[in-house]
Design an enzyme around this catalytic site. Structure first.
Site, mmCIF file in Angstrom:
data_model
loop_
_atom_site.group_PDB
_atom_site.id
_atom_site.type_symbol
_atom_site.label_atom_id
_atom_site.label_comp_id
_atom_site.label_asym_id
_atom_site.label_seq_id
_atom_site.Cartn_x
_atom_site.Cartn_y
_atom_site.Cartn_z
ATOM 1 N N HIS A 270 0.919 -1.086 0.606
ATOM 2 C CA HIS A 270 -0.103 0.010 0.158
ATOM 3 C C HIS A 270 1.027 1.518 -0.032
ATOM 4 O O HIS A 270 1.567 1.373 0.650
ATOM 5 C CB HIS A 270 -0.920 0.344 1.178
ATOM 6 C CG HIS A 270 -2.154 1.119 0.741
ATOM 7 N ND1 HIS A 270 -2.110 2.263 0.904
ATOM 8 C CD2 HIS A 270 -3.157 0.368 0.566
ATOM 9 C CE1 HIS A 270 -3.004 2.853 0.725
ATOM 10 N NE2 HIS A 270 -3.971 2.176 0.359
ATOM 11 N N ASP A 327 -7.742 -5.250 0.019
ATOM 12 C CA ASP A 327 -8.296 -6.222 -1.384
ATOM 13 C C ASP A 327 -7.695 -8.013 -1.118
ATOM 14 O O ASP A 327 -7.761 -8.733 -1.781
ATOM 15 C CB ASP A 327 -7.648 -5.983 -2.596
ATOM 16 C CG ASP A 327 -8.218 -4.650 -3.258
ATOM 17 O OD1 ASP A 327 -9.252 -4.362 -2.222
ATOM 18 O OD2 ASP A 327 -7.649 -3.644 -3.450
HETATM 19 N N1 CMC Z 1 4.155 -7.993 -4.880
HETATM 20 C C1 CMC Z 1 6.164 -7.625 -5.015
HETATM 21 N N2 CMC Z 1 6.166 -6.701 -4.696
HETATM 22 C C2 CMC Z 1 6.175 -5.095 -4.290
HETATM 23 C C3 CMC Z 1 4.120 -5.499 -4.338
HETATM 24 C C4 CMC Z 1 3.659 -6.581 -4.484
HETATM 25 N N3 CMC Z 1 1.897 -6.994 -3.972
HETATM 26 N N4 CMC Z 1 3.565 -4.081 -3.644
HETATM 27 C C5 CMC Z 1 5.024 -3.309 -3.492
HETATM 28 N N5 CMC Z 1 5.940 -4.360 -4.398
HETATM 29 C C6 CMC Z 1 7.554 -4.153 -3.955
HETATM 30 C C7 CMC Z 1 7.411 -2.961 -5.169
HETATM 31 O O1 CMC Z 1 8.495 -3.838 -6.573
HETATM 32 C C8 CMC Z 1 8.693 -1.675 -5.067
HETATM 33 O O2 CMC Z 1 10.270 -2.471 -5.200
HETATM 34 P P1 CMC Z 1 11.409 -2.302 -4.873
HETATM 35 O O3 CMC Z 1 12.001 -1.208 -4.260
HETATM 36 O O4 CMC Z 1 12.754 -3.168 -5.591
HETATM 37 O O5 CMC Z 1 11.087 -1.402 -6.171
HETATM 38 C C9 CMC Z 1 8.594 -1.615 -3.469
HETATM 39 O O6 CMC Z 1 7.285 -3.244 -2.763
HETATM 40 C C10 CMC Z 1 7.607 -0.078 -3.378
HETATM 41 O O7 CMC Z 1 6.481 -0.959 -4.418
HETATM 42 P P2 CMC Z 1 5.796 0.544 -5.198
HETATM 43 O O8 CMC Z 1 5.572 -0.366 -6.301
HETATM 44 O O9 CMC Z 1 6.761 1.634 -5.422
HETATM 45 O O10 CMC Z 1 5.278 1.056 -4.266
HETATM 46 P P3 CMC Z 1 3.472 2.217 -4.823
HETATM 47 O O11 CMC Z 1 3.523 3.361 -3.245
HETATM 48 O O12 CMC Z 1 4.038 2.581 -5.859
HETATM 49 O O13 CMC Z 1 2.321 1.140 -4.951
HETATM 50 C C11 CMC Z 1 0.412 -0.266 -5.054
HETATM 51 C C12 CMC Z 1 1.495 0.429 -3.910
HETATM 52 C C13 CMC Z 1 -0.960 -0.290 -3.596
HETATM 53 C C14 CMC Z 1 -0.112 0.256 -5.972
HETATM 54 C C15 CMC Z 1 1.500 -1.770 -4.519
HETATM 55 O O14 CMC Z 1 1.729 -1.854 -3.751
HETATM 56 C C16 CMC Z 1 1.010 -3.090 -5.381
HETATM 57 O O15 CMC Z 1 1.360 -2.989 -7.101
HETATM 58 N N6 CMC Z 1 0.847 -4.111 -4.581
HETATM 59 C C17 CMC Z 1 -0.709 -5.078 -5.664
HETATM 60 C C18 CMC Z 1 -2.265 -4.292 -5.731
HETATM 61 C C19 CMC Z 1 -2.899 -3.668 -4.905
HETATM 62 O O16 CMC Z 1 -3.043 -5.207 -3.873
HETATM 63 N N7 CMC Z 1 -3.522 -3.330 -4.759
HETATM 64 C C20 CMC Z 1 -4.341 -3.325 -3.986
HETATM 65 C C21 CMC Z 1 -4.213 -1.532 -2.756
HETATM 66 S S1 CMC Z 1 -4.860 -0.924 -1.924
HETATM 67 C C22 CMC Z 1 -6.764 -0.683 -2.286
HETATM 68 C C23 CMC Z 1 -6.744 0.059 -3.265
HETATM 69 O O17 CMC Z 1 -5.973 1.109 -3.845
HETATM 70 O O18 CMC Z 1 -8.075 -0.160 -4.185
#
Ligand code: CMC
Length: 390
Positions: A270, A327
């Site tokens: 998140h 989720d």
């Molecule tokens: N699985 C594996 N690695 C992950 C995940 C995951 N679900 N989420 C984040 N990471 C890693 C990412 O690769 C990055 O690694 P590094 O620093 O080595 O490059 C690090 O964690 C930080 O991630 P980010 O993508 O910079 O984080 P963000 O704040 O931009 O994204 C997120 C947040 C929710 C989009 C992301 O965690 C994600 O894609 N999660 C999976 C999809 C998901 O469950 N979404 C629902 C979010 S909550 C409810 C809603 O908003 O609807």
């Protein structure tokens, strides 16, 4: 034009002041208008929480009754709107239908489109709250080729939705009170989450003085993506895949760690929560309760718990502070209620609707409101003279 700082994904850009939802990502706190989400989830009816978010206070008994009555007057959709459903292919995704039909509300209700007329805004709020479950349930009925079931206004919001989903003209649907309570809880837990992607979209679109229906339709489109609300559908598809491939959760955790794989654990991570997502805790607890009350054993719930455990003990997820989010477990409850996986994000939209409306209304009340118009730093070619390519 001054100095422009780029902040990819707006990770550290404040877009507004807001008095609606408080969120502390380090401590895992979520409150609507000051009330802890844990307390609202078990004590309230969803429409009362909608009232709280939109108007700022929980309704008194009389206000609650009035709000319910005003809303329920609008639960039917215009008969001519059914023609839309005839035009969509049977296999259309219900999120696509939802955003299209909500957008089309602005063609049928041209008397409530002026964002600067409080009376018109109020009517469009009632219309949206009332019609979204009907529009959503119709999209499901369409996909399975069953006749539409009209809303029944003596039922609660959640009960009415389940009735429209599962009743048929030949058989009344016995609505299980535990199923109704579970859906009510899920809708409340999804009802707002401050400046997330879809809410920011609703504000962004609304900032141009686009009407409320158009703004909400844009929010629905933003929610559909698998990184946002679409994660609830993607998560259950992932859990099903894990089961099909023999239940080896470690394999999937390793795949999620491998940047080359392009695979992420759905329902994990998140932008703001770096400790835990309080909504996930409420939902996980509710899963236990619902499954035992409805006497269901779902192997997917076991896989999800195992996956959570393995991921939470893995240094990759620990270092990055990645926890299961809202989720991750919601799909287990939707499945128990008999809701098909394609409808999961539609339910998220139904829950989030009052939050979107509250933010749109709050934005319009801001005396400093301006059109949202971020800046950029140009990185394309420098000036060059026109030359026809040969
Ligand atoms: N699985 C594996 N690695 C992950 C995940 C995951 N679900 N989420 C984040 N990471 C890693 C990412 O690769 C990055 O690694 P590094 O620093 O080595 O490059 C690090 O964690 C930080 O991630 P980010 O993508 O910079 O984080 P963000 O704040 O931009 O994204 C997120 C947040 C929710 C989009 C992301 O965690 C994600 O894609 N999660 C999976 C999809 C998901 O469950 N979404 C629902 C979010 S909550 C409810 C809603 O908003 O609807």
């Amino acid at each position: 034009t001054g100095h422009i700082t780029i902040d990819d994904g707006y990770g550290n850009t404040g877009s507004t002041q807001s008095a609606i939802t408080f969120l502390d990502g380090e401590k895992g706190i979520l409150r609507y208008r000051g009330y802890p989400i844990e307390q609202l989830a078990v004590n309230c009816d969803f429409l009362d929480v909608a009232h709280l978010l939109i108007f700022g206070e929980l309704p008194t008994a009389k206000q609650s009754e009035d709000f319910r009555r005003m809303t329920l007057r609008h639960t039917m959709i215009h008969e001519e709107m059914r023609a839309f459903y005839g035009g969509f292919p049977r296999e259309a995704h219900p999120m696509a239908i939802l955003s299209s039909v909500v957008s089309a509300l602005s063609t049928f209700y041209q008397d409530s489109l002026d964002p600067n007329d409080p009376r018109q805004v109020e009517v469009s709020i009632y219309r949206l709250l009332a019609k979204l479950p009907t529009i959503a349930a119709y999209s499901y009925k369409k996909s399975i080729g069953q006749p539409f079931v009209y809303p029944q206004n003596d039922l609660s919001y959640s009960q009415n939705f389940l009735q429209m989903m599962f009743a048929t003209p030949c058989e009344p649907y016995e609505v299980d009170p535990d199923a109704v309570a579970a859906l009510n809880l899920l809708l409340i837990v999804h009802a707002d989450h401050e400046q997330n992607c879809s809410t920011s979209t609703v504000r962004m679109v609304g900032s141009s003085n686009a009407n409320l229906f158009a703004s909400i339709s844009a929010g629905i489109s933003a929610l559909w993506g698998p990184l946002h609300g679409g994660a609830n559908e993607a998560c259950v598809l992932m859990l099903e895949r894990i089961l099909e491939e023999g239940g080896d959760v470690k394999k999937f955790v390793n795949m999620a760690k491998d940047k080359k794989s392009n695979f992420r654990l759905m329902g994990f991570g998140h932008r703001v929560y770096k400790n835990y997502d309080p909504r996930c805790i409420i939902i996980k607890k509710a899963c236990d309760k619902v499954l035992s009350k409805l006497k269901i054993r779902d192997p997917l719930f076991d896989v999800a718990k195992e996956l959570e455990e393995v991921a939470l003990n893995d240094p990759y997820f620990i270092e990055r502070k990645l926890y299961p989010n809202v989720d991750f477990y919601s799909g287990v409850i939707y499945r128990a209620l008999g809701i098909p996986v394609q409808m999961f994000t539609v339910l998220f939209a139904m829950g989030r609707l009052p939050g979107w409306i509250a933010h749109w209304v709050e934005m319009h009340k801001n005396p400093n409101k301006r059109i949202c118009r971020p800046r950029q730093i140009y990185t394309g070619p420098a000036e060059r003279p026109f030359k026809q390519p040969e």
